[in-house]
Design an enzyme around this catalytic site. Structure first.
Site, PDB file in Angstrom:
ATOM      1  N   VAL A  71     -12.039  32.899  -4.087  1.00  0.00           N
ATOM      2  CA  VAL A  71     -12.150  34.130  -3.280  1.00  0.00           C
ATOM      3  C   VAL A  71     -12.863  33.815  -1.956  1.00  0.00           C
ATOM      4  O   VAL A  71     -12.481  34.307  -0.897  1.00  0.00           O
ATOM      5  CB  VAL A  71     -12.882  35.241  -4.070  1.00  0.00           C
ATOM      6  CG1 VAL A  71     -13.128  36.463  -3.201  1.00  0.00           C
ATOM      7  CG2 VAL A  71     -12.082  35.629  -5.310  1.00  0.00           C
ATOM      8  N   GLY A  72     -13.885  32.970  -2.029  1.00  0.00           N
ATOM      9  CA  GLY A  72     -14.623  32.597  -0.821  1.00  0.00           C
ATOM     10  C   GLY A  72     -13.717  31.991   0.239  1.00  0.00           C
ATOM     11  O   GLY A  72     -13.851  32.262   1.437  1.00  0.00           O
ATOM     12  N   GLU A 122     -21.543  32.039  -0.544  1.00  0.00           N
ATOM     13  CA  GLU A 122     -22.302  31.355  -1.602  1.00  0.00           C
ATOM     14  C   GLU A 122     -21.386  31.288  -2.818  1.00  0.00           C
ATOM     15  O   GLU A 122     -21.168  32.300  -3.481  1.00  0.00           O
ATOM     16  CB  GLU A 122     -23.576  32.121  -1.928  1.00  0.00           C
ATOM     17  CG  GLU A 122     -24.539  32.255  -0.777  1.00  0.00           C
ATOM     18  CD  GLU A 122     -24.943  30.951  -0.145  1.00  0.00           C
ATOM     19  OE1 GLU A 122     -24.802  29.890  -0.777  1.00  0.00           O
ATOM     20  OE2 GLU A 122     -25.394  30.993   1.003  1.00  0.00           O
ATOM     21  N   CYS A 147     -24.930  30.331 -10.801  1.00  0.00           N
ATOM     22  CA  CYS A 147     -24.145  29.353 -10.053  1.00  0.00           C
ATOM     23  C   CYS A 147     -24.910  28.045  -9.962  1.00  0.00           C
ATOM     24  O   CYS A 147     -24.343  27.008  -9.654  1.00  0.00           O
ATOM     25  CB  CYS A 147     -23.710  29.884  -8.706  1.00  0.00           C
ATOM     26  SG  CYS A 147     -25.030  30.518  -7.741  1.00  0.00           S
ATOM     27  N   GLU A 181     -16.070  24.623 -13.102  1.00  0.00           N
ATOM     28  CA  GLU A 181     -17.171  25.525 -13.435  1.00  0.00           C
ATOM     29  C   GLU A 181     -16.714  26.488 -14.528  1.00  0.00           C
ATOM     30  O   GLU A 181     -15.670  27.124 -14.389  1.00  0.00           O
ATOM     31  CB  GLU A 181     -17.570  26.328 -12.185  1.00  0.00           C
ATOM     32  CG  GLU A 181     -18.768  27.223 -12.411  1.00  0.00           C
ATOM     33  CD  GLU A 181     -19.097  28.101 -11.194  1.00  0.00           C
ATOM     34  OE1 GLU A 181     -18.159  28.613 -10.556  1.00  0.00           O
ATOM     35  OE2 GLU A 181     -20.292  28.298 -10.920  1.00  0.00           O
TER      36      GLU A 181
HETATM   37  C1  UN1 Z   1     -26.826  32.574  -8.414  1.00  0.00           C
HETATM   38  O1  UN1 Z   1     -26.624  32.121  -9.530  1.00  0.00           O
HETATM   39  O2  UN1 Z   1     -25.935  33.164  -7.772  1.00  0.00           O
HETATM   40  O3  UN1 Z   1     -31.853  29.521  -8.226  1.00  0.00           O
HETATM   41  C2  UN1 Z   1     -28.156  32.575  -7.769  1.00  0.00           C
HETATM   42  C3  UN1 Z   1     -31.589  30.295  -9.127  1.00  0.00           C
HETATM   43  C4  UN1 Z   1     -31.691  31.775  -8.846  1.00  0.00           C
HETATM   44  C5  UN1 Z   1     -30.570  32.244  -8.022  1.00  0.00           C
HETATM   45  C6  UN1 Z   1     -29.212  31.901  -8.551  1.00  0.00           C
HETATM   46  N1  UN1 Z   1     -32.955  32.076  -8.207  1.00  0.00           N
HETATM   47  O4  UN1 Z   1     -31.233  29.913 -10.218  1.00  0.00           O
END
Ligand code: UN1
Length: 542
Positions: free
Chosen positions: A255-256, A273, A307, A417
């Protein structure tokens, strides 16, 4: 009394009337131009730990709703950008107070709606508070520069200017902290916001939006609309029409890339992101007493739905067997359950049914891919029990931790992923091979290494292809004031958090003021100190 104390609790309205153990069913709305709009085409948000609990019903934004929101945000922008930045900062300071007061309630809504543990949900709200406190004082900085001119009696300076209407499209796994990373810096810089919530977390989004309301942001400055990916797509049409000046997106790489194309055609730089397949290297000198619990949390915390979750553990051959047996022993104790009913669980359910389906599919194709399944047997249910589960597993989307070995760089398991509690053990013969594996995928978000060797730490820092790296720590757990973001398939180089995010929500404006009594031209009338005759206007004109 301050404005904040006078107002009634923002989230009590959601939670007090509760008869059920979880809370009342929320009657959801959009927030457009400072008003709640009930809307149409309702969808339900379910508690993923107990599907009999409807968190709320929420409207899906129509074209008309989006039109109205874009107009409201554009009109509000003309006033908001002129509010002095320190005053905008005060509003953000008030937001921090509201969040602090509402922290427990907000965390409960997050846990109820997306199933992460209460401790993690409290952490999310705290991350938003930290972000608000950071940017409150940024309102008193937002520094530009004064720059020396090459000509006398001339001044050069730079200003940060806002961009306009910003469209935030956010994900379900961090439905509070990550939106705060986008909305708060956009606001301090003088932009207005349209937030399209995640279809899996609309109640969390509405409760956050109500906090902005209570903090006293003028109507139209923060708008919230709900809906699925199609609603997001309709919103993106406004980029091409020139009515939205910035898009910030957290979600999948596929999608990004599409958003990147749309914004690129409008000569805009979106903030992207995206996904990750984050490597964690266990070198042969690793301190396993620390590395084992850290890896467990890094892989399986939040049910692997970050993520930044670890996707591949890359282990030196000399320590492979020891790591594997200790990791398996620790993992066998992982407690799972309904996070609002069971104490001390590591993780709760998967957030949505499509995540469950995707997770279950990987168990099928992973075997065909050549992975050896060390543990993990899919969905937890009464028929397929998991020893450390408390509560009713059939009520929600719960899955067991999963571990693969024999995974090689060219395998799908290594590359893709999954977004669930699954991880691969990858055996390597040397540090160089570990680095080759750590960089051998299309993502570049987070990364980690366990070693006691300072030279290898340096090698790792210099050669890893990732936006974020941990040494002797998890791939997860970024702090609110360090730049967050990735390279390669994980993003387009933009960053969130800290001072760095300001570049995503402002443009630089260069200004010069010439106080000389006659025309002087840069480069041409500049005295470079080489004693050449300066060329002057008089030479050109009779
Ligand atoms: C995400 O998974 O979109 O660093 C962000 C981390 C969290 C943020 C994750 N503070 O694991």
């Amino acid at each position: 009394m301050s404005k904040v104390q006078k107002l009634k609790s923002t989230t009590d309205a959601f939670l007090k009337a509760s008869k059920s153990i979880y809370g009342p069913e929320i009657s959801g709305s959009h927030l457009i131009n400072g008003k709640l709009k009930r809307g149409e085409n309702f969808f339900q948000s379910l508690n993923p730990a107990d599907l009999s609990d409807v968190v709320g019903s929420f409207p899906s934004a129509s074209k008309k709703d989006i039109d109205e929101t874009v107009k409201a945000a554009a009109a509000a922008y003309e006033k908001w950008r002129k509010v002095p930045a320190p005053v905008r900062g005060n509003a953000i300071g008030r937001l921090a107070q509201v969040l602090e007061r509402e922290k427990e309630n907000l965390a409960k809504i997050i846990t109820r709606e997306i199933g992460k543990t209460l401790k993690e949900s409290l952490g999310e709200v705290q991350e938003a508070i930290d972000t608000a406190l950071f940017f409150q004082s940024e309102g008193r900085r937002l520094y530009g520069q004064t720059v020396p001119s090459e000509l006398p009696q001339k001044e050069l300076m730079t200003y940060r200017r806002p961009l306009g209407v910003c469209l935030m499209i956010t994900a379900s796994n961090f439905p509070f902290a990550v939106p705060s990373w986008k909305i708060i810096p956009a606001l301090i810089a003088g932009n207005t916001v349209i937030w399209k919530s995640s279809q899996d977390a609309p109640a969390t989004a509405l409760s956050f939006a109500m906090c902005f309301q209570e903090a006293g942001f003028p109507a139209g400055v923060v708008n919230l609309i709900h809906g699925d990916g199609e609603v997001g797509q309709t919103c993106l049409e406004y980029v091409e029409k020139g009515l939205v000046q910035k898009v910030s997106f957290t979600g999948s790489t596929a999608v990004g890339k599409k958003i990147g194309e749309i914004c690129g055609r409008a000569l805009q730089i979106p903030s992207l992101e995206l996904g990750g397949k984050n490597p964690l290297i266990i070198y042969k000198d690793a301190d396993l007493d620390k590395a084992i619990p850290t890896s467990i949390v890094s892989c399986y915390g939040t049910a692997g739905q970050r993520c930044t979750s670890t996707g591949n553990i890359i282990i030196h051959k000399d320590i492979y067997d020891e790591f594997k047996s200790k990791f398996m022993k620790a993992a066998s104790g992982i407690k799972i359950g309904n996070p609002l009913l069971s104490k001390n669980i590591l993780y709760g359910p998967l957030i949505a049914e499509r995540y469950l389906q995707n997770f279950l599919k990987h168990l099928e194709w992973g075997k065909k891919d050549g992975g050896r399944l060390l543990f993990g047997n899919g969905r937890i249910s009464k028929k397929n029990p998991y020893p450390n589960f408390s509560g009713d597993p059939d009520a929600g989307w719960f899955v067991t931790p999963t571990l693969w070995e024999g995974v090689k760089k060219d395998m799908r398991l290594f590359q893709e992923e999954i977004f669930g509690p699954t991880v691969n053990l990858v055996k390597v013969n040397s540090f160089d091979e570990a680095m080759e594996c750590a960089n051998g995928h299309d993502y570049g978000l987070s990364s980690a290494i366990f070693t006691e060797d300072a030279h290898l730490m340096l090698e790792f820092k210099e050669n890893i292809q990732a936006g974020m790296s941990s040494i002797n720590n998890s791939t997860t757990g970024a702090e609110a004031h360090l730049p967050f973001g990735g390279i390669k398939g994980s993003g387009n180089g933009t960053r969130e958090s800290g001072i760095w995010v300001l570049d995503s929500y402002t443009r630089w404006h260069a200004v010069n003021v010439d106080l000389a009594s006659q025309l002087q031209l840069a480069q041409m009338d500049t005295d470079y100190g080489d004693f050449r005759e300066p060329i002057s206007f008089k030479d050109w004109v009779k």
